[in-house]
Scaffold this motif. Structure first.
Motif, short mmCIF file in Angstrom:
data_model
loop_
_atom_site.label_atom_id
_atom_site.label_comp_id
_atom_site.label_asym_id
_atom_site.label_seq_id
_atom_site.Cartn_x
_atom_site.Cartn_y
_atom_site.Cartn_z
N PRO A 113 0.83 -1.21 0.00
CA PRO A 113 0.00 0.00 0.00
C PRO A 113 0.87 1.27 0.00
O PRO A 113 0.37 2.36 -0.23
N THR A 114 2.17 1.11 0.28
CA THR A 114 3.13 2.21 0.36
C THR A 114 4.50 1.55 0.59
O THR A 114 4.57 0.33 0.76
N ASN A 115 5.59 2.33 0.54
CA ASN A 115 6.92 1.68 0.53
C ASN A 115 7.92 2.18 1.57
O ASN A 115 9.13 2.00 1.38
N GLU A 116 7.47 2.80 2.65
CA GLU A 116 8.42 3.31 3.65
C GLU A 116 9.36 2.20 4.14
O GLU A 116 10.58 2.39 4.23
N GLU A 117 8.79 1.05 4.49
CA GLU A 117 9.60 -0.05 5.03
C GLU A 117 10.61 -0.53 4.00
O GLU A 117 11.79 -0.73 4.30
N PHE A 144 -1.84 -1.09 -3.72
CA PHE A 144 -3.16 -1.67 -3.46
C PHE A 144 -3.57 -1.35 -2.04
O PHE A 144 -2.82 -1.59 -1.09
N ARG A 145 -4.76 -0.78 -1.92
CA ARG A 145 -5.37 -0.58 -0.60
C ARG A 145 -6.80 -1.09 -0.69
O ARG A 145 -7.55 -0.62 -1.55
N ASP A 146 -7.12 -2.02 0.17
CA ASP A 146 -8.45 -2.63 0.10
C ASP A 146 -9.46 -1.69 0.76
O ASP A 146 -9.99 -1.99 1.83
N GLU A 147 -9.66 -0.55 0.11
CA GLU A 147 -10.57 0.48 0.62
C GLU A 147 -11.94 -0.13 0.90
O GLU A 147 -12.45 -0.92 0.09
N ILE A 148 -12.54 0.26 2.03
CA ILE A 148 -13.83 -0.30 2.38
C ILE A 148 -14.89 0.10 1.37
O ILE A 148 -15.78 -0.68 1.03
N VAL A 154 -11.33 6.08 -10.61
CA VAL A 154 -9.90 6.05 -10.23
C VAL A 154 -9.60 7.00 -9.07
O VAL A 154 -8.48 7.00 -8.55
N MET A 155 -10.57 7.80 -8.67
CA MET A 155 -10.33 8.75 -7.58
C MET A 155 -10.08 8.03 -6.26
O MET A 155 -9.22 8.42 -5.49
N ARG A 156 -10.91 7.04 -5.98
CA ARG A 156 -10.61 6.21 -4.82
C ARG A 156 -10.70 4.76 -5.25
O ARG A 156 -11.72 4.09 -5.08
N GLY A 157 -9.63 4.31 -5.87
CA GLY A 157 -9.58 2.94 -6.35
C GLY A 157 -8.99 2.06 -5.26
O GLY A 157 -8.62 2.52 -4.18
N ARG A 158 -8.94 0.77 -5.55
CA ARG A 158 -8.20 -0.13 -4.65
C ARG A 158 -6.78 -0.30 -5.22
O ARG A 158 -5.81 -0.22 -4.51
N ALA A 165 7.99 9.30 -2.94
CA ALA A 165 9.40 9.66 -2.75
C ALA A 165 9.71 9.57 -1.26
O ALA A 165 8.82 9.73 -0.41
N TYR A 166 10.99 9.32 -0.96
CA TYR A 166 11.43 9.13 0.42
C TYR A 166 12.75 9.84 0.61
O TYR A 166 13.69 9.59 -0.15
N SER A 167 12.83 10.74 1.61
CA SER A 167 14.08 11.48 1.82
C SER A 167 14.79 10.98 3.07
O SER A 167 14.14 10.59 4.06
N ILE A 276 -10.08 17.92 -3.78
CA ILE A 276 -9.63 16.54 -4.04
C ILE A 276 -8.17 16.47 -3.65
O ILE A 276 -7.35 17.23 -4.18
N GLU A 277 -7.84 15.56 -2.75
CA GLU A 277 -6.44 15.45 -2.32
C GLU A 277 -5.64 14.69 -3.39
O GLU A 277 -5.87 13.52 -3.64
N VAL A 278 -4.72 15.41 -4.02
CA VAL A 278 -3.91 14.77 -5.08
C VAL A 278 -2.47 14.52 -4.63
O VAL A 278 -1.72 13.85 -5.33
N GLY A 279 -2.11 15.08 -3.49
CA GLY A 279 -0.75 14.85 -2.99
C GLY A 279 -0.73 14.98 -1.48
O GLY A 279 -1.58 15.66 -0.88
N HIS A 280 0.25 14.32 -0.87
CA HIS A 280 0.37 14.39 0.58
C HIS A 280 1.84 14.19 0.93
O HIS A 280 2.45 13.22 0.49
N ILE A 281 2.39 15.12 1.69
CA ILE A 281 3.80 15.00 2.07
C ILE A 281 3.93 15.01 3.59
O ILE A 281 3.17 15.67 4.29
N ILE A 313 2.13 11.38 -4.55
CA ILE A 313 1.21 12.00 -5.52
C ILE A 313 0.34 10.89 -6.09
O ILE A 313 0.85 9.84 -6.49
N GLY A 314 -0.95 11.12 -6.13
CA GLY A 314 -1.87 10.14 -6.71
C GLY A 314 -1.92 10.32 -8.21
O GLY A 314 -2.73 11.09 -8.72
N VAL A 315 -1.07 9.58 -8.90
CA VAL A 315 -0.95 9.77 -10.36
C VAL A 315 -2.24 9.37 -11.07
O VAL A 315 -2.76 10.13 -11.90
#
Ligand code: P5A
Length: 434
Positions: A113-117, A144-148, A154-158, A165-167, A276-281, A313-315
């Motif tokens: 669902p994301t790649n920090e680890e 993939f996020r198994d959104e309820i 595509v706005m809120r897909g699974r 990006a990771y700094s 619409i949230e298109v990015g989050h940092i 960013i939600g491409v």
């Protein structure tokens, strides 16, 4: 790279006249009607040829601005081992949104669902010295996020495409600089996409400070309710001081705004819009590096736990967000920067040898001028061809028919304004290539 020209008679563009049932918002309706996507399961979509061209153009702009900000591209897999997430403690914490899978040996895996680890583990294993920091790594990869409740296409897909990006930095000053570089890259990215994005302060957790922002596109169908200083609307994004100005201006999600005791913005200047949230940092410091035992040696020999941030960013979401921001009753109006083709070439009489030859010549010359062309050479009525062009929203349409050709003209139409002009093919070419 996509083919520069395509002929509709040999393409796959399943357009629909009727609004499909179950598509609640205009971008979802138009993406289905214009043959950009097809749903294959709840919240999971196939990208049809036209949709893929848009998705790839958006990704290319995102990539260009990440590179410009000094971030380095890589590619991590979609499937991750559960053990990686046990190291950070998130495997149990993440909950049912995580799609957990077992391989044939019964090993626990998951669809990321994301790649920090994962990025922290890779960086930890490669890097031991302060000389290798700071670095910001990114990839553009499916999540993939198994959104309820997957909804709005595509706005809120699974399954969805994200740039993440990771700094990694040695100290707070560096971490702030990395964060600021991404903040600016995001404003540049959304501006290049033809969008006006509002940076909204997000709760930054136990670390505090002003180091988490969401980026919202204003649209009535947005899922978030925003309160912001309307002075934001007047900020010129081309102004080099724009990032600082935007950051200083008040903008909050409704829930956060409700907690603010003394809103600094006078009532008459406080705007209330949906977004619409298109990015989050985020800046999260040593959260993952400490949990996963990453240390690097500083110049003075001390061992230091790097400070990190992550930047999403939600491409794929952006495709929908752009349509929400740019359409009319006839269909999509693509900004030039992301249009699937620059020009639609409407051949009114593919059965007429002279018209067909003129269209083929125009197609070749437009392509030679560096423009991408969708040539509608189908055996179909003019009305249907015009409706298709309006629906799929290419920035320009050039219409060629026997009557015009006899008078030495073609028709050039700008989708965004509806403005039309009868021009010689030469002038039309000059206008488009100019
Ligand atoms: C930041 C990068 C993160 O995942 N980890 C890596 C951090 N942030 S986020 O806010 O959860 O997601 C980043 C952006 O991804 C888009 N997004 C989605 N798009 C479509 N469907 C979804 N279900 C979905 N979930 C998140 C959003 O644009 C979000 O800002």
């Amino acid at each position: 790279m996509h083919a520069r020209t395509q002929r509709l008679s040999r393409y796959l563009l399943p357009v629909m006249k009727e609004t499909p049932a179950g598509a609640e918002i205009v971008s979802h309706q138009l993406m289905l009607r214009a043959g950009l996507i097809r749903q294959t399961a709840a919240g999971i979509y196939a990208w049809l040829p036209l949709g893929l061209r848009v998705l790839d153009r958006i990704a290319a702009i995102v990539r260009r601005e990440q590179d410009r900000a000094g971030a380095i591209e890589m590619l991590m897999p979609t499937i991750q081992p559960a053990d990686l997430w046990r190291e950070s403690g998130r495997y149990d914490a993440y909950g049912p949104e995580m799609l957990r899978i077992a391989d044939r040996h019964g090993r626990e895996m998951l669809y990321g669902p994301t790649n920090e680890e994962m990025v922290t583990a890779i960086f930890r294993d490669c890097v031991k010295s302060y000389r290798d920091l700071p670095r910001t790594l990114y990839h553009i990869q499916w999540k993939f996020r198994d959104e309820i409740r997957p909804r709005f296409g595509v706005m809120r897909g699974r399954e969805f495409l994200m740039k993440d990006a990771y700094s990694f930095d040695m100290d707070m000053e560096g971490a702030r600089a990395s964060y600021d570089a991404m903040f600016i890259a995001y404003l540049r990215t959304f501006a290049a996409l033809g969008l006006r994005a509002v940076p909204v302060k997000a709760p930054s957790g136990p670390i505090g400070g002003d180091l988490s922002h969401e980026f919202h596109i204003l649209a009535d169908t947005g899922e978030s309710e925003l309160f912001y200083d309307s002075a934001l609307d007047a900020v010129d994004l081309a102004d080099p001081a724009a990032p600082e100005r935007l950051r200083a201006l008040y903008a909050m999600e409704a829930e956060e705004h409700a907690r603010v005791a003394d809103c600094p913005v006078p009532a008459e200047r406080l705007a209330r819009r949906r977004g619409i949230e298109v990015g989050h940092i985020f800046f999260f410091g040593t959260k993952y590096t400490a949990a996963m035992g990453m240390q690097v040696q500083a110049r003075d020999g001390q061992m230091v736990t790097p400070l990190c941030g992550s930047y999403g960013i939600g491409v794929s979401r952006l495709v929908g967000a752009i349509i929400e921001a740019s359409h009319d009753p006839a269909g999509i109006i693509w900004p030039d920067s992301v249009a699937p083709f620059d020009v639609g070439l409407v051949n009114l009489r593919p059965d007429d040898a002279a018209t067909d030859a003129a269209c083929a010549a125009l197609e070749a010359r437009l392509a030679a001028a560096g423009l991408s062309v969708l040539h509608d050479d189908r055996d179909a009525r003019p009305g249907e061809k015009f409706a298709t062009m309006d629906l799929i929203g290419l920035p320009w349409a050039v219409t060629v028919g026997p009557k015009g050709l006899a008078a030495g003209t073609v028709e050039l139409k700008r989708r965004a304004t509806g403005e039309k002009a009868e021009l010689s093919p030469e002038s039309a070419l000059a206008r488009l290539a100019g």
